[in-house]
Write an enzyme that holds these catalytic residues in place. Structure first.
Site, mmCIF file in Angstrom:
data_model
loop_
_atom_site.group_PDB
_atom_site.id
_atom_site.type_symbol
_atom_site.label_atom_id
_atom_site.label_comp_id
_atom_site.label_asym_id
_atom_site.label_seq_id
_atom_site.Cartn_x
_atom_site.Cartn_y
_atom_site.Cartn_z
ATOM 1 N N GLY A 218 0.772 -1.246 0.000
ATOM 2 C CA GLY A 218 0.000 0.000 0.000
ATOM 3 C C GLY A 218 0.797 1.287 0.000
ATOM 4 N N GLU A 259 4.859 -6.003 2.328
ATOM 5 C CA GLU A 259 4.570 -6.646 1.039
ATOM 6 C C GLU A 259 4.404 -5.605 -0.065
ATOM 7 O OE1 GLU A 259 0.937 -8.537 2.162
ATOM 8 O OE2 GLU A 259 1.939 -10.157 3.217
ATOM 9 N N PRO A 260 5.459 -4.886 -0.405
ATOM 10 C CA PRO A 260 5.304 -3.855 -1.429
ATOM 11 C C PRO A 260 5.126 -4.433 -2.828
ATOM 12 C CG PRO A 260 7.601 -4.050 -0.778
ATOM 13 C CD PRO A 260 6.830 -4.993 0.100
ATOM 14 N N ARG A 298 -5.881 0.139 -15.567
ATOM 15 C CA ARG A 298 -5.940 1.019 -14.388
ATOM 16 C C ARG A 298 -6.671 2.348 -14.651
ATOM 17 N NH1 ARG A 298 -2.174 2.927 -11.543
ATOM 18 N NH2 ARG A 298 -3.089 2.352 -9.563
ATOM 19 N N CYS A 328 -13.738 -1.734 -28.120
ATOM 20 C CA CYS A 328 -15.121 -1.375 -28.416
ATOM 21 C C CYS A 328 -15.846 -1.049 -27.122
ATOM 22 C CB CYS A 328 -15.808 -2.494 -29.169
ATOM 23 S SG CYS A 328 -15.264 -2.505 -30.859
ATOM 24 N N GLU A 329 -15.246 -0.209 -26.345
ATOM 25 C CA GLU A 329 -15.803 0.286 -25.091
ATOM 26 C C GLU A 329 -15.025 1.539 -24.760
ATOM 27 O OE1 GLU A 329 -16.655 -1.868 -21.407
ATOM 28 O OE2 GLU A 329 -16.604 -3.691 -22.622
HETATM 29 N N1 LLP Z 1 -0.349 -7.441 0.197
HETATM 30 C C1 LLP Z 1 -1.632 -7.792 -0.019
HETATM 31 C C2 LLP Z 1 -2.265 -8.771 0.868
HETATM 32 C C3 LLP Z 1 -2.337 -7.225 -1.085
HETATM 33 O O1 LLP Z 1 -3.607 -7.564 -1.284
HETATM 34 C C4 LLP Z 1 -1.694 -6.283 -1.925
HETATM 35 C C5 LLP Z 1 -2.406 -5.695 -3.047
HETATM 36 C C6 LLP Z 1 -0.344 -5.959 -1.677
HETATM 37 C C7 LLP Z 1 0.287 -6.554 -0.598
HETATM 38 C C8 LLP Z 1 0.441 -4.997 -2.527
HETATM 39 O O2 LLP Z 1 -0.102 -3.707 -2.491
HETATM 40 P P1 LLP Z 1 0.679 -2.490 -3.209
HETATM 41 O O3 LLP Z 1 1.979 -2.277 -2.481
HETATM 42 O O4 LLP Z 1 0.920 -2.881 -4.618
HETATM 43 O O5 LLP Z 1 -0.254 -1.333 -3.099
HETATM 44 N N2 LLP Z 1 -4.868 -3.332 -8.979
HETATM 45 C C9 LLP Z 1 -4.844 -2.212 -8.056
HETATM 46 C C10 LLP Z 1 -4.156 -2.556 -6.781
HETATM 47 C C11 LLP Z 1 -4.750 -3.761 -6.102
HETATM 48 C C12 LLP Z 1 -3.955 -4.183 -4.916
HETATM 49 C C13 LLP Z 1 -4.385 -5.531 -4.451
HETATM 50 N N3 LLP Z 1 -3.625 -5.961 -3.328
HETATM 51 C C14 LLP Z 1 -4.185 -1.025 -8.732
HETATM 52 O O6 LLP Z 1 -3.732 -1.152 -9.874
HETATM 53 O O7 LLP Z 1 -4.151 0.074 -8.157
#
Ligand code: LLP
Length: 402
Positions: A218, A259-260, A298, A328-329
Site C-alpha cells: 500500500g 509486502e510492497p 488502471r 469497443c468500449e
Molecule cells: N499485500 C496484499 C495482501 C495485497 O492484497 C496487496 C495488493 C499488496 C500486498 C500490494 O499492495 P501495493 O503495495 O501494490 O499497493 N490493482 C490495483 C491494486 C490492487 C492491490 C491488491 N492488493 C491497482 O492497480 O491500483
C-alpha cells in the site's frame, strides 16, 4: 527516464510493448531500505500480483526478497522461480480448503482471513502454526476498489471475532504465530497506516505465540511531479515506537513483514504504444493508440493517473489531447491532457505501468497481449513473446470440427 532507449525498444520489438527498467527496481528497493533504516528486524515480500513475469520474480528473489502470493498459482510460480518455501507467504481470500492443503504440502507460510477457513484449517491441522489476516476497520487507499481494510470489505477476520480466535487458541485448536493487515493500495494519508499499525499491535499482545507482524503493502508512490507519496521515515517511526514497546513488554523480538508491490515496480514499467490516428472534431482531439484497457486497465477501472509522453516529439509545443484506446468500449487513458504535439505514427509512452499493468491484461475483444522487455544495463532482453493469433485458441475445443 531515457527517451532514446525507450524509443529504441519500439523500433526493436514493435508496439505495443511493456518495458521494465530493472535499475529502477534497484533504486526503489534502496529507497525502502533507506526509509526503513531505523527498523532492525524486517523482511520484504514482493507482491507477485503487481508483476508476475518469472524473470521479474527471479530478479526479486536474487535481490533477497520474499514473495507475497495471492493464489496457489502464484505460490507455485514462486516455487518455480526458486524462492525459499519459508519466504513465500500465501494470503488468499475466500478459497476452498483444498488450496490451503496444497499450500501446506509445499510448506509455505499461510495467512487465513476468516473464522470459517480457520475452523476448517484447525480440523485438518490441529494446533498448527498459522498467521491470520485481521480487518482493522481502516478506510484507506486511493479508491473504493483498492480500499480493503474497512468493516464492510470482504478481507480479513473482523475485529469483533478476535475473541473467538483467541478461544480457539486456548482450546489448543490453532497456534497463531503471525498477524497480518493490508488496508489498501496507494495509501495517501500517513495516519491511515498509523491506525492500522496501532491496532495490529494492540491485538498482538493477546497472542502469546506471536512471532511476526505483517503490515502488507500500500505504500503510495508519486505519479507526477509534486504528487503525494508515503513518508517512509514517518511510517517507520510509528512502527518503531510500537515495536520497541512490544519487545520490551513481551521480551520478544518481533519480526516485521512488508509486502510492497507498486512501490517496487510501478515506476520501472512503461507501456509503449503507437498513434494510429489523431482524430478531430469540434468537440475533441483524440489520440487513438494501438492499445487499450486490455493492456492497461488502471485508468479505466480506477481513473488512475498515468503520465503520458510523446517519445517521438518530447520537446515540442504542448496541446490538449484525450488519449484513448482501440477497444469497443470507453477506454480512456487520459482526458484533456497537455502533451507535446502528437502526429500519426508517433510513439507514446504511458508511465507507471509496471505494477498491475501486464498482470491485469486480458484478451478482451480477442486482442493479443503485448510483448514484455527488460532493460538490464545497456541491454534489452525479451521476457515474454508477443502473443500470436493461434494463442487465442489454446485450450478451446471446436466441437463442430469435422
Ligand atoms: N499485500 C496484499 C495482501 C495485497 O492484497 C496487496 C495488493 C499488496 C500486498 C500490494 O499492495 P501495493 O503495495 O501494490 O499497493 N490493482 C490495483 C491494486 C490492487 C492491490 C491488491 N492488493 C491497482 O492497480 O491500483
Amino acid at each position: 527516464m531515457n527517451i532514446e532507449k525507450l524509443k529504441k525498444t519500439a523500433q526493436n520489438f514493435g508496439t505495443p510493448l511493456y518495458v521494465y527498467d530493472l535499475s529502477i527496481i534497484d533504486k526503489q528497493l534502496d529507497k525502502i531500505k533507506q526509509g526503513f533504516n531505523t527498523l532492525n528486524n524486517y523482511q520484504l515480500f514482493f507482491a507477485a500480483k503487481a508483476l508476475s513475469n518469472i524473470s521479474i520474480l527471479k530478479y526479486m528473489n536474487n535481490l533477497g526478497l520474499g514473495l507475497d502470493a495471492a493464489s496457489i498459482e502464484e505460490v507455485k510460480t514462486g516455487i518455480k522461480c526458486g524462492f525459499d518455501k519459508n519466504k513465500i507467504l500465501f494470503t488468499p481470500n475466500g478459497i476452498d480448503l483444498s488450496e490451503i492443503k496444497e499450500a501446506m504440502s509445499f510448506g509455505v507460510k499461510i495467512n487465513l482471513d476468516s473464522m470459517e477457513s480457520l475452523q476448517d484449517f484447525s480440523d485438518s491441522y490441529p494446533n498448527q502454526s498459522i498467521s491470520i489476516r485481521i480487518n482493522p476497520d481502516v478506510l484507506a487507499g486511493a479508491n473504493e476498489n483498492v480500499s480493503v481494510g474497512h468493516v464492510k470489505s470482504k478481507f480479513g477476520i473482523p475485529e469483533e471475532q478476535i475473541y473467538d480466535v483467541l478461544k480457539m487458541e486456548e482450546e489448543g485448536k490453532i497456534k497463531v504465530t503471525g498477524l497480518h493487515i493490508h488496508t489498501g493500495s496507494d495509501i495517501i494519508e500517513n495516519n491511515h497506516f498509523e491506525v492500522g499499525i496501532r491496532k495490529i499491535f494492540f491485538h498482538a499482545y493477546r497472542f502469546k505465540n506471536i512471532e511476526t507482524i505483517d503490515l502488507g503493502g500500500g505504500i503510495k508512490i508519486p505519479y507526477f511531479e509534486g504528487d503525494t507519496e508515503t513518508n517512509l521515515k514517518k511510517y517507520a517511526e510509528v512502527i518503531n515506537e510500537e515495536v520497541l514497546r512490544f519487545n520490551l513488554k513481551t521480551k520478544k523480538n518481533i519480526r516485521l513483514i512488508f509486502e510492497p508491490g507498486k512501490f517496487l515496480v510501478s515506476d520501472s514499467g512503461y507501456l509503449i504504444t503507437k498513434v494510429n490516428y489523431v482524430k478531430k472534431s469540434s468537440h475533441y482531439t483524440l489520440v487513438q493508440l494501438n492499445s487499450g484497457f486490455n493492456h492497461l486497465i488502471r485508468p479505466t477501472l480506477y481513473k488512475s493517473y498515468h503520465e503520458i509522453i510523446n517519445l517521438s516529439n518530447p520537446d515540442d509545443e504542448k496541446f490538449e489531447y484525450s488519449v484513448v484506446g482501440y477497444m469497443c468500449e470507453k477506454d480512456t487513458f487520459a482526458e484533456s491532457r497537455m502533451i507535446s504535439r502528437i502526429s500519426k505514427d508517433d510513439i507514446i509512452c504511458i508511465k507507471n505501468s509496471g505494477a498491475y499493468g501486464f498482470s491485469m491484461a486480458s484478451n478482451y475483444n480477442s486482442r493479443l497481449k503485448p510483448t514484455e522487455v527488460c532493460i538490464i544495463g545497456n541491454k534489452f532482453k525479451i521476457i515474454r513473446e508477443r502473443e500470436k493469433f493461434e494463442d487465442l485458441f489454446r485450450g478451446q475445443i471446436d466441437i463442430f470440427k469435422d
